[in-house]
Design a protein around this motif. Structure first.
Motif, PDB file in Angstrom:
ATOM      1  N   ALA A   1       0.813  -1.309   0.063  1.00 52.32           N
ATOM      2  CA  ALA A   1       0.008   0.014  -0.071  1.00 52.32           C
ATOM      3  C   ALA A   1       0.676   1.282  -0.087  1.00 52.32           C
TER       4      ALA A   1
ATOM      5  N   GLN B   1      -5.322  -0.497  12.762  1.00 59.85           N
ATOM      6  CA  GLN B   1      -6.053  -1.784  12.581  1.00 59.85           C
ATOM      7  C   GLN B   1      -6.426  -2.475  13.899  1.00 59.85           C
TER       8      GLN B   1
ATOM      9  N   VAL C   1      -0.201  -4.971   2.376  1.00 59.64           N
ATOM     10  CA  VAL C   1       0.700  -4.642   3.551  1.00 59.64           C
ATOM     11  C   VAL C   1       0.928  -3.110   3.282  1.00 59.64           C
ATOM     12  N   GLY C   2       0.896  -2.145   4.146  1.00 62.83           N
ATOM     13  CA  GLY C   2       1.219  -0.943   4.166  1.00 62.83           C
ATOM     14  C   GLY C   2       2.302  -0.690   5.031  1.00 62.83           C
TER      15      GLY C   2
ATOM     16  N   LEU D   1     -14.594  -2.834   7.220  1.00 61.38           N
ATOM     17  CA  LEU D   1     -13.086  -2.376   7.108  1.00 61.38           C
ATOM     18  C   LEU D   1     -12.563  -2.974   8.261  1.00 61.38           C
TER      19      LEU D   1
ATOM     20  N   LYS E   1      -0.508  -0.777  -4.486  1.00 60.64           N
ATOM     21  CA  LYS E   1      -1.913  -0.214  -3.905  1.00 60.64           C
ATOM     22  C   LYS E   1      -1.625   1.305  -3.971  1.00 60.64           C
TER      23      LYS E   1
ATOM     24  N   LYS F   1     -12.440   2.400  -3.165  1.00 57.07           N
ATOM     25  CA  LYS F   1     -13.593   2.064  -2.322  1.00 57.07           C
ATOM     26  C   LYS F   1     -14.857   2.808  -2.794  1.00 57.07           C
TER      27      LYS F   1
ATOM     28  N   PRO G   1      -6.254  -6.973   3.986  1.00 57.35           N
ATOM     29  CA  PRO G   1      -5.224  -6.165   4.455  1.00 57.35           C
ATOM     30  C   PRO G   1      -5.451  -6.152   5.987  1.00 57.35           C
TER      31      PRO G   1
HETATM   32  O1  C5P Z   1      -0.587   0.207   6.870  1.00 61.53           O
HETATM   33  P1  C5P Z   1      -1.556  -0.922   6.805  1.00 61.53           P
HETATM   34  O2  C5P Z   1      -1.120  -2.016   6.692  1.00 61.53           O
HETATM   35  O3  C5P Z   1      -2.633  -0.956   7.774  1.00 61.53           O
HETATM   36  O4  C5P Z   1      -2.414  -0.633   5.426  1.00 61.53           O
HETATM   37  C1  C5P Z   1      -3.698  -1.009   5.027  1.00 61.53           C
HETATM   38  C2  C5P Z   1      -4.162  -0.599   3.798  1.00 61.53           C
HETATM   39  O5  C5P Z   1      -5.215  -1.357   3.385  1.00 61.53           O
HETATM   40  C3  C5P Z   1      -4.619   0.815   3.636  1.00 61.53           C
HETATM   41  O6  C5P Z   1      -4.269   1.546   2.568  1.00 61.53           O
HETATM   42  C4  C5P Z   1      -6.056   0.821   3.969  1.00 61.53           C
HETATM   43  O7  C5P Z   1      -6.677   1.710   3.375  1.00 61.53           O
HETATM   44  C5  C5P Z   1      -6.307  -0.596   3.054  1.00 61.53           C
HETATM   45  N1  C5P Z   1      -7.553  -1.276   3.619  1.00 61.53           N
HETATM   46  C6  C5P Z   1      -7.875  -1.500   4.976  1.00 61.53           C
HETATM   47  N2  C5P Z   1      -8.994  -2.201   5.339  1.00 61.53           N
HETATM   48  C7  C5P Z   1      -9.811  -2.465   4.337  1.00 61.53           C
HETATM   49  C8  C5P Z   1      -9.738  -2.232   2.829  1.00 61.53           C
HETATM   50  C9  C5P Z   1      -8.446  -1.388   2.614  1.00 61.53           C
HETATM   51  O8  C5P Z   1      -7.029  -1.607   5.702  1.00 61.53           O
HETATM   52  N3  C5P Z   1     -11.077  -3.024   4.469  1.00 61.53           N
END
Ligand code: C5P
Length: 261
Positions: free
Chosen positions: A35, A215, A234-235, A144, A59, A88, A203
């Protein structure tokens, strides 16, 4: 050592195809989506320059797209990377259909809508891709990964996150959508509903002991794959690491080991 006949083109068509060797690291690379949650095109390109020896999927989400616009996608697509455009969409059916058509023209491999937009919106998103050559994979975001039970209830939903994910997924399947974004904690439940055809993009991935940030419904890369994930998103565990490439390699190694089990 190559078989000599395979080097002679006149034999090539008569021979069975060469056996494809399972390469766990390459398989892991094809399933890891990084991400690029950064505020500018320059920051995104810096990260891609650093990560591209290891990573193939990137992403682009709201932060980067709103700051840099569709132009940010061009260099990534030109370099042969696969892009998940994570915007989204959640609007009335006509507007979402238009947004899906516009996104499909950007050369990206995955796009998404919110499942909670309802059956008519989901059907409109699906229909918008009909006739598009080589269309991107359409995904529906279920609940989410940042939402725990209290957040789900506060949003007016009187179910567990897992029950809500399943309800939304069944609604999407009715509309012909077989790709989902969900937390690692619902992967097994969704895999049981979709079978092997479901594309489950996950994610909320955190290596053991990593900072979870905002998260809530999380798992390690290995756990998510063992539960049936198709792709991991993975961000921060990569992009905020002191050495992003080393962090990506560690995650890829964990994924490769899980894929080999
Ligand atoms: O930094 P991290 O690993 O938490 O990033 C997760 C990525 O996945 C973010 O870009 C977030 O917008 C995306 N995402 C999420 N949950 C969802 C859909 C997308 O965390 N349900």
């Amino acid at each position: 050592m190559p078989i000599p006949e395979r080097l002679n083109p006149s034999f090539a068509s008569a021979l069975p195809p060469a056996p494809v060797q399972f390469d766990p690291m390459e398989e892991a690379r094809q399933r890891l989506i990084v991400a690029l949650d950064v505020p500018s095109a320059a920051a995104a390109i810096d990260l891609v320059n650093e990560l591209e020896p290891s990573c193939h999927w990137f992403k682009v989400g709201l932060e980067l797209f709103v700051a840099a616009g569709p132009a940010v996608l061009e260099p990534l697509v030109e370099r042969g990377h696969s892009i998940f455009l994570d915007l989204k969409f959640h609007d009335i059916p006509n507007t979402v259909a238009g947004a899906v058509r516009s996104a499909a023209g950007l050369g990206v491999r995955m796009i998404n809508v919110h499942a909670s937009g309802g059956p008519a919106m989901l059907a409109a998103a699906k229909t918008a891709l009909e006739g598009v050559p080589d269309p991107p994979q359409l995904l529906a975001v279920t609940v989410l990964t940042s939402m725990d039970q209290a957040q789900v209830n506060a949003a007016g939903v009187d179910r567990t996150p897992g029950e809500q994910v399943e309800l939304l997924a069944r609604m999407c399947l009715e509309a012909g959508i077989r790709g989902f974004v969900c937390s690692p904690q619902e992967v097994a439940r969704l895999r049981a509903i979709t079978g092997p055809e479901g594309v489950l993009v996950i994610p909320g991935i955190r290596p053991a002991g990593g900072d979870i940030g905002d998260q809530r419904r999380i798992a390690t890369p290995a756990e998510a794959l063992r539960q049936g994930a198709s792709y991991l998103v993975v961000g921060r565990p990569i992009t905020q690491a002191a050495d992003p490439q080393a962090a990506a390699e560690r995650i890829l190694e964990e994924m490769a080991a899980a894929l080999t089990d």
